[in-house]
Design a protein around this motif. Structure first.
Motif, PDB file in Angstrom:
ATOM      1  N   GLU A  99       3.548   0.083 -10.723  1.00  0.00           N
ATOM      2  CA  GLU A  99       2.535  -0.917 -10.350  1.00  0.00           C
ATOM      3  C   GLU A  99       1.330  -0.258  -9.672  1.00  0.00           C
ATOM      4  O   GLU A  99       0.313  -0.910  -9.441  1.00  0.00           O
ATOM      5  CB  GLU A  99       3.128  -1.960  -9.394  1.00  0.00           C
ATOM      6  CG  GLU A  99       4.078  -2.924 -10.068  1.00  0.00           C
ATOM      7  CD  GLU A  99       4.777  -3.837  -9.074  1.00  0.00           C
ATOM      8  OE1 GLU A  99       4.355  -3.909  -7.910  1.00  0.00           O
ATOM      9  OE2 GLU A  99       5.754  -4.479  -9.472  1.00  0.00           O
ATOM     10  N   TYR A 121      12.970  -3.970  -1.063  1.00  0.00           N
ATOM     11  CA  TYR A 121      11.865  -4.048  -0.093  1.00  0.00           C
ATOM     12  C   TYR A 121      12.219  -4.929   1.106  1.00  0.00           C
ATOM     13  O   TYR A 121      11.352  -5.173   1.951  1.00  0.00           O
ATOM     14  CB  TYR A 121      10.609  -4.637  -0.729  1.00  0.00           C
ATOM     15  CG  TYR A 121       9.950  -3.848  -1.832  1.00  0.00           C
ATOM     16  CD1 TYR A 121      10.181  -2.488  -2.008  1.00  0.00           C
ATOM     17  CD2 TYR A 121       9.052  -4.468  -2.694  1.00  0.00           C
ATOM     18  CE1 TYR A 121       9.552  -1.791  -3.022  1.00  0.00           C
ATOM     19  CE2 TYR A 121       8.416  -3.771  -3.704  1.00  0.00           C
ATOM     20  CZ  TYR A 121       8.672  -2.435  -3.868  1.00  0.00           C
ATOM     21  OH  TYR A 121       8.036  -1.743  -4.870  1.00  0.00           O
ATOM     22  N   PRO A 129      -1.239  -6.552  -5.255  1.00  0.00           N
ATOM     23  CA  PRO A 129      -2.202  -6.105  -4.231  1.00  0.00           C
ATOM     24  C   PRO A 129      -1.679  -4.918  -3.414  1.00  0.00           C
ATOM     25  O   PRO A 129      -2.459  -4.029  -3.040  1.00  0.00           O
ATOM     26  CB  PRO A 129      -2.374  -7.339  -3.335  1.00  0.00           C
ATOM     27  CG  PRO A 129      -1.900  -8.501  -4.166  1.00  0.00           C
ATOM     28  CD  PRO A 129      -0.890  -7.971  -5.137  1.00  0.00           C
ATOM     29  N   CYS A 144       4.647  -5.343   1.442  1.00  0.00           N
ATOM     30  CA  CYS A 144       4.528  -6.658   0.808  1.00  0.00           C
ATOM     31  C   CYS A 144       4.815  -7.740   1.852  1.00  0.00           C
ATOM     32  O   CYS A 144       5.936  -7.841   2.359  1.00  0.00           O
ATOM     33  CB  CYS A 144       5.515  -6.743  -0.351  1.00  0.00           C
ATOM     34  SG  CYS A 144       5.549  -8.367  -1.109  1.00  0.00           S
TER      35      CYS A 144
HETATM   36 FE1  SF4 Z   1       6.302  -6.726  -5.585  1.00  0.00          FE
HETATM   37 FE2  SF4 Z   1       5.246  -7.974  -3.428  1.00  0.00          FE
HETATM   38 FE3  SF4 Z   1       3.695  -6.669  -5.142  1.00  0.00          FE
HETATM   39 FE4  SF4 Z   1       4.811  -8.956  -5.882  1.00  0.00          FE
HETATM   40  S1  SF4 Z   1       3.279  -8.679  -4.273  1.00  0.00           S
HETATM   41  S2  SF4 Z   1       4.674  -7.091  -7.105  1.00  0.00           S
HETATM   42  S3  SF4 Z   1       6.798  -8.779  -4.847  1.00  0.00           S
HETATM   43  S4  SF4 Z   1       5.264  -5.770  -3.841  1.00  0.00           S
END
Ligand code: SF4
Ligand code: 13P
Length: 300
Positions: free
Chosen positions: A198, A23, A170, A256
């Motif tokens: 996720e 990312y 999130p 992110c």
């Molecule tokens: Fe991955 Fe960022 Fe989500 Fe954490 S906040 S799970 S690092 S995308």
């Protein structure tokens, strides 16, 4: 000298290894010695011979590298690049959760603090969660922290009942909508959907494949015409690697904020000053290493 030359000169002089998560911004991914998902980066960090690792990612990843390779000095170029999901459970909360389920085994997603890993039986990543859950005997009660979406998806895949902690990312929880997916499906009826575990169940249940970012990269290499549900920086980088392919973000705004913090200037600063070393206290590190080593044994 431009910034790329300065980074290259210093990394050579210091024998530094630069690791970057999938990312990270394109310039960082381009300059890294190795880029990958959490499992791939953990293995690279563990096997690294260099005394200096610059980890372009978020804190739990650099912490994991420091635990797996205690000889190396591990730097996180931006001190406050964290992961909100990793902070959704503390070690104290995990102890209370365990006390409510005596005898249960704990699987913790690698997106967790070292203190939470230290309280867990085994760690997992998005690429091996199903395998790790399946490794427990059928009659064992399993607690999964902190990601409810990964835990629930992996439990469904493994055909197991798992008690999940209500944590989430999130970006993946709120970044995508079924309405948008339907719109894209109408526009691109022959495209497949690949999603990160996720993501909310609404998205994951519609996906053709549910994959870690490393697995997604392989899938993109072998396929075309894809809608991709994960952080948009990943899809941007895949478009940069495969300009001939038809790749669409499920949302180009799902990004992110913590992964975006690391700039080329931060990477150069880390190499120049060796500031922001990630240090885990030895007692916590030793206990956390047990859960990580167990994961690595079970992942082969
Ligand atoms: Fe991955 Fe960022 Fe989500 Fe954490 S906040 S799970 S690092 S995308
Ligand atoms: P991967 O291990 O699949 O790269 O996932 C890490 C992460 O933080 C996703 O949000």
């Amino acid at each position: 000298m431009n910034i790329v030359d300065k980074i290259n000169k210093l990394r050579r002089e210091k024998g530094a290894l630069i690791l970057a998560h999938n990312y990270q911004m394109p310039a960082i991914q381009d300059i890294a010695d190795f880029r990958g998902d959490s499992l791939q980066l953990s293995i690279r960090a563990k096997e690294a011979e260099s005394d200096l690792i610059v980890f372009c990612g978020v804190r739990f990843m650099a912490e994991t590298a420091a635990i797996l390779n205690p000889k190396a000095k591990v730097l996180l170029p931006v001190k406050d690049a964290g992961c909100p999901m990793a902070d959704m459970i503390t070690d104290e909360q995990l102890r209370q959760f365990k006390a409510q389920h005596p005898g249960a085994k704990v699987v913790c997603y690698v997106n967790s603090t070292a203190a939470v890993k230290a309280e867990s039986d085994v760690c997992c990543t998005s690429s091996n969660a199903v395998k790790i859950i399946s490794s427990f005997p059928q009659d064992e009660t399993i607690l999964f922290v902190p990601d409810q979406n990964l835990g629930s998806w992996a439990a469904r895949k493994a055909g197991r009942d798992v008690i999940v902690w209500p944590g989430y990312c999130p970006v993946h929880q709120w970044g995508f909508s079924v309405a948008n997916l339907e719109k894209l499906r109408k526009k691109h009826p022959d495209y497949k959907l690949i999603a990160h575990p996720e993501c909310d169940e609404d998205i994951v249940e519609q996906a053709d494949e549910v994959l870690s970012t490393g697995q997604m990269e392989r899938y993109v290499g072998e396929n075309d015409k894809l809608i991709i549900a994960t952080d948009a920086a990943f899809t941007d980088y895949m478009k940069h690697l495969h300009p001939e392919k038809e790749l669409v973000h499920l949302s180009a705004r799902a990004r992110c904020a913590n992964m975006r913090k690391t700039t080329m200037n931060d990477l150069l600063h880390a190499l120049e000053t060796e500031e922001h070393q990630v240090v885990v206290d030895p007692e916590t590190a030793a206990r956390a290493k047990h859960s990580l080593d167990r994961m690595l044994e079970l992942s082969v």
